[in-house]
Design an enzyme around this catalytic site. Sequence first.
Site, PDB file in Angstrom:
ATOM      1  N   THR A   1       4.324   1.765   2.227  1.00  0.00           N
ATOM      2  CA  THR A   1       5.598   1.940   1.533  1.00  0.00           C
ATOM      3  C   THR A   1       6.386   3.097   2.135  1.00  0.00           C
ATOM      4  OG1 THR A   1       4.737   1.025  -0.534  1.00  0.00           O
ATOM      5  CG2 THR A   1       6.666   2.469  -0.701  1.00  0.00           C
ATOM      6  N   ALA A   2       5.747   4.255   2.237  1.00  0.00           N
ATOM      7  CA  ALA A   2       6.441   5.415   2.787  1.00  0.00           C
ATOM      8  C   ALA A   2       6.860   5.165   4.234  1.00  0.00           C
ATOM      9  CB  ALA A   2       5.549   6.655   2.701  1.00  0.00           C
TER      10      ALA A   2
ATOM     11  N   GLY B   1       0.822  -1.191   0.000  1.00  0.00           N
ATOM     12  CA  GLY B   1       0.000   0.000   0.000  1.00  0.00           C
ATOM     13  C   GLY B   1       0.859   1.245   0.000  1.00  0.00           C
ATOM     14  N   CYS B   2       0.236   2.368  -0.309  1.00  0.00           N
ATOM     15  CA  CYS B   2       0.986   3.617  -0.418  1.00  0.00           C
ATOM     16  C   CYS B   2       1.528   4.060   0.941  1.00  0.00           C
ATOM     17  CB  CYS B   2       0.110   4.705  -1.039  1.00  0.00           C
ATOM     18  SG  CYS B   2      -1.526   4.884  -0.302  1.00  0.00           S
ATOM     19  N   TYR B   3       0.675   4.106   1.956  1.00  0.00           N
ATOM     20  CA  TYR B   3       1.150   4.511   3.282  1.00  0.00           C
ATOM     21  C   TYR B   3       2.202   3.535   3.823  1.00  0.00           C
ATOM     22  CZ  TYR B   3      -2.724   7.890   3.741  1.00  0.00           C
ATOM     23  OH  TYR B   3      -3.591   8.938   3.582  1.00  0.00           O
TER      24      TYR B   3
END
Lengths: 344, 344, 344, 344
Positions: B151-152, B147-149
């Site tokens: 990953t960061a 997911g995007c969150y």
Amino acid sequence: MKVAIIGATGYSGAELFRLLQAHPHVDRCDVYSSSQDGVHLSESFPHVGAVDGAVLHKLDIEALAKYDAVFFATPPGVSGEWAPALVDRGVKVIDLSGDFRLKDGAVYERWYGREAAPAAYLKRAVYGLTEWNRDAVREAELLSNPGCYPTATLLGLAPLVKERLIEEDSIIVDAKSGVSGAGRKAGLGTHFSEVNENVKIYKVNAHQHIPEIEQMLGTWNGAMKPITFSTHLIPMTRGIMSTIYAKVKQPFSLNDLIDLYKTSYEDASFVRIRQPGKFPATKEVYGSNYCDIGLAYDERTGRVTVVSVIDNLMKGAAGQAVQNFNLMMGWDEVEGLCFLPTYP
Amino acid sequence: MKVAIIGATGYSGAELFRLLQAHPHVDRCDVYSSSQDGVHLSESFPHVGAVDGAVLHKLDIEALAKYDAVFFATPPGVSGEWAPALVDRGVKVIDLSGDFRLKDGAVYERWYGREAAPAAYLKRAVYGLTEWNRDAVREAELLSNPGCYPTATLLGLAPLVKERLIEEDSIIVDAKSGVSGAGRKAGLGTHFSEVNENVKIYKVNAHQHIPEIEQMLGTWNGAMKPITFSTHLIPMTRGIMSTIYAKVKQPFSLNDLIDLYKTSYEDASFVRIRQPGKFPATKEVYGSNYCDIGLAYDERTGRVTVVSVIDNLMKGAAGQAVQNFNLMMGWDEVEGLCFLPTYP
Amino acid sequence: MKVAIIGATGYSGAELFRLLQAHPHVDRCDVYSSSQDGVHLSESFPHVGAVDGAVLHKLDIEALAKYDAVFFATPPGVSGEWAPALVDRGVKVIDLSGDFRLKDGAVYERWYGREAAPAAYLKRAVYGLTEWNRDAVREAELLSNPGCYPTATLLGLAPLVKERLIEEDSIIVDAKSGVSGAGRKAGLGTHFSEVNENVKIYKVNAHQHIPEIEQMLGTWNGAMKPITFSTHLIPMTRGIMSTIYAKVKQPFSLNDLIDLYKTSYEDASFVRIRQPGKFPATKEVYGSNYCDIGLAYDERTGRVTVVSVIDNLMKGAAGQAVQNFNLMMGWDEVEGLCFLPTYP
Amino acid sequence: MKVAIIGATGYSGAELFRLLQAHPHVDRCDVYSSSQDGVHLSESFPHVGAVDGAVLHKLDIEALAKYDAVFFATPPGVSGEWAPALVDRGVKVIDLSGDFRLKDGAVYERWYGREAAPAAYLKRAVYGLTEWNRDAVREAELLSNPGCYPTATLLGLAPLVKERLIEEDSIIVDAKSGVSGAGRKAGLGTHFSEVNENVKIYKVNAHQHIPEIEQMLGTWNGAMKPITFSTHLIPMTRGIMSTIYAKVKQPFSLNDLIDLYKTSYEDASFVRIRQPGKFPATKEVYGSNYCDIGLAYDERTGRVTVVSVIDNLMKGAAGQAVQNFNLMMGWDEVEGLCFLPTYP
């Protein structure tokens, strides 16, 4: 009632002008600037239009001494230099800058990197976090209006800290601000093409609002420890959200927590507490003097999350200044501030 | 090399299309959609123009089985249903949805509120946080793209957690995202007039990316405790910033910390570590596959602050998917991703 | 004075509510909706907060007949159906929709694609372009509030057309609008990710405000010909700019032109004319009822350029509605509207 | 192939750097600046990261003479001074500034308010509106890259003007631009808080792109008359839309008009014509070298409306510069530019 705004060519000054123009007890609002003289305010701010008398004057102590009240919406250092003389002459001063917020001049000098105002006046200044300092504000001659981040953060934290519900070393404040908080001075940091479609963090652990927040927390609970505080620049013009995290000392129910906040602020016209599961957005206070607060409690981690939003130019600057001014003059604190947010 | 994108009418699908059109080893990229059939992709996305062959097809297992690789850029539930059959037929599957990210189907069902994919395939799926899982990614048949969150957040936390430098119960993640992360479906929550000039917090302590992050942290350090995780909607289209706070076990120097990160990511083409005192902004990775990380350490509080930014549609979705696809095919992971961010 | 707003869950309705809450002569402002019943307005609009009495009611002719005035802020078709009965019972009606703007029902049906209101009421309706129709507005029982684009455009064109200074077939209006003009209904066309960082043109030569503008121009000069009119969606929430081009019949000086405008609007509290070389921006009227106008004349081409800006929800909708309401009630037209724009 | 960019600390320079880094035939791209020396480009533009060799050099004619090609992305006056010497030494020069666009030095001096480049070089310079000047571009030694507004406007007008379909005195161009077109220099006019939620018109009838457009129109049809041309600042970073109005000489069908455009641009890789009833939005070309065009014809007024959009930093600056560079070097014009727009 005759009042003056010093620093009317900045954003907080312009917002003060908007409010005071429509204030029911202000007959005349003159404008002063250190950079311009003899020019109509509409040269800087065309939205003002041809309001009579809105010609900028340069600072002059004799002229200023004749007002009932003087607002400083100026960069650091100006009110520290000019306000004492006005106070001495019996003028009520409301200072929107940071010059009188820190009681300890040495702390000011460390965080602001410049000389502090005279200690005697630092001591006399009343910190105008209205909801928690009404009695002192009513008596104030020199009112130090809180910073934008401290207003949102302290209103969000007060009940938890005063009731000693959270661990004293557990506060983390992740704050987000619109760009108007950086003032009107042009620079790469406020250039549209740099800010738009962008989130930036700045002044990590180094913002001058940190000691201001810690000073107030310390008066509420002497055992409080340093906070972690970050500020982020958001691609919007107005609005501050402080997302605040803290560890609770012992578990409680969210409903009890929300009841505590509602009770704490039941006499506060400008603080609104959201229902469980609801959180405020910055736009929901846009252009108004409200501070809206939402709360969550997470059993998995034992942490409470407080979301506190204000319009940085209103409750975070000019609005709260007028609220304090009202009290200093013996009026209802809501005079001239009774309007809903502009939405959308 | 022939590939297919399922869900090309969404934002992640469109971003995949942009990348795969320019990929040096992809000869043909077909597009599929559950909602449209026989219509050119440019009807949904005029920016695509009259690209040959970009006509949407409906999902068909026989047709899909003929591709070398199939990307799912679909809402929850679609890949969980369709991917197993494709994997069984020897097609490499890269799934951008959350269907195969959580190893425990019961956890999936609790956070996603729907039935999980078959357990055997949950087990076979390789979690594609590329920088920390390259060997497994190279062998993957069913790749679950993070997911995007996560990953960061995970790229920002990995060195601290793996080296056991922070208290296991001290992580707080305050994440900010652009609106494209919410997908293309219209709703009041993504209406321009509601989002513009606004910051909103959402899914407080309830985001489905929480278990995904915790699962990975747990594999790095079995002693990790639940995290506090908040997500904020920012008035911009692309970009995620995770601001991460944690308590260190013992004091260290910022320089050492930054050296640790530089060493950890020295072979990572897409992770860039900022110098002391510098922090990345989301715009500095816009349109690219980079994850930029900045670090601070505050002696007053003993807390480290990690700032990690990505483009949610790139490193947070389509970019990382292509990066994983490259490894699965035996190519250099940077193929088709070697371009700088678009700035400003 | 008791008033009601029908359609309070839309943007114009919410703006009316903001204005009427602070109106000095309105004691009570009730809210009605065709879609909700028994729910507090703050469920739809949290910015309103716990205002007493702001519970939505469903439309009921008996209940509505008891108000002194009723505002319709509704989609096409609603007021056309409900307003006549209210007018018949002596209720003053202010209609913000387009249902009563076009005198010819056949023209309405062609541009709106639906049945027109009864012809007798179309005839009785007074078109509330306040500055040019004050006497009729004062007598109005059924007030048809102008559209947002027509307001900006007609105020910008009036002196030129009435004085017959421009060629009758030469008017081109290039209008730009913020997204709130499209209402609160969610759709791909108002999705943040689609609108942000974007300019779109829409309804080229097909906007329903074209006949409304032409109708009024025709009453000022029967020789006027069809206009060219384009509308653009701008990535902002509020504001309309009409950039208007026309060929002059014979050369004149810019100063004379500006004098003409100043004279034409010298009694207009809400119209402000800029000095030569100065042009208004939409933000300079944000949140206020002003219409600001700037003018240029180009000797090279013999064309005049008029720049007219309003806040589409204020002078373009709710603000002008209150202005008209004031006149209908015999008050000064500025009551409840005396505040400066919110800037920045 | 070794190339240099002069003015790499501006937006067009940075965009050139992004393109040339990924260009298949460019081995080395050095960066020069008149304001910085010895500093890595990432100090100005962190998004660039630690690209090898991207250290800024100061301008030096000997050093610059060694490149195969030199790009000027500089403010007015720089290339006018430096380019002739480089051309004399056989370096191919691509100038993105306005210094060589106007053939008549006197016209340059009137509109730019500064001294023109030497007349001999003005004459030698080839105007790089690629689609209409390919043969000359291939032979160019000194290439003058068109302005952003002229590119969008001229590509939109060319078929109409060349075919003499419109009245020569009837052209009105209403242009809208993102803020990056104003460059990176900070000022009140590009301050986020002033630009956000705002539309401003600027340089009414006074933009220096007017003579550039008229010069090219005049080469296509010697009977062309002055145009009316307005520019608006839009709250977005990238993108230009030219909305163009003109009166047709005799009625025609929209389909014929669109066919004419499709035929005119059938060999143009970067010009895309929309179907009847469809119009391009600026976001649909974001980050790419495309110019998208839509058309309408209104029988009521006899006017055609042309909507032409580009990314001002791409087709309006760096992208078209690379396109011209490709032709000058004998390559396919699309080299290094074959990617879709970034959407959303």
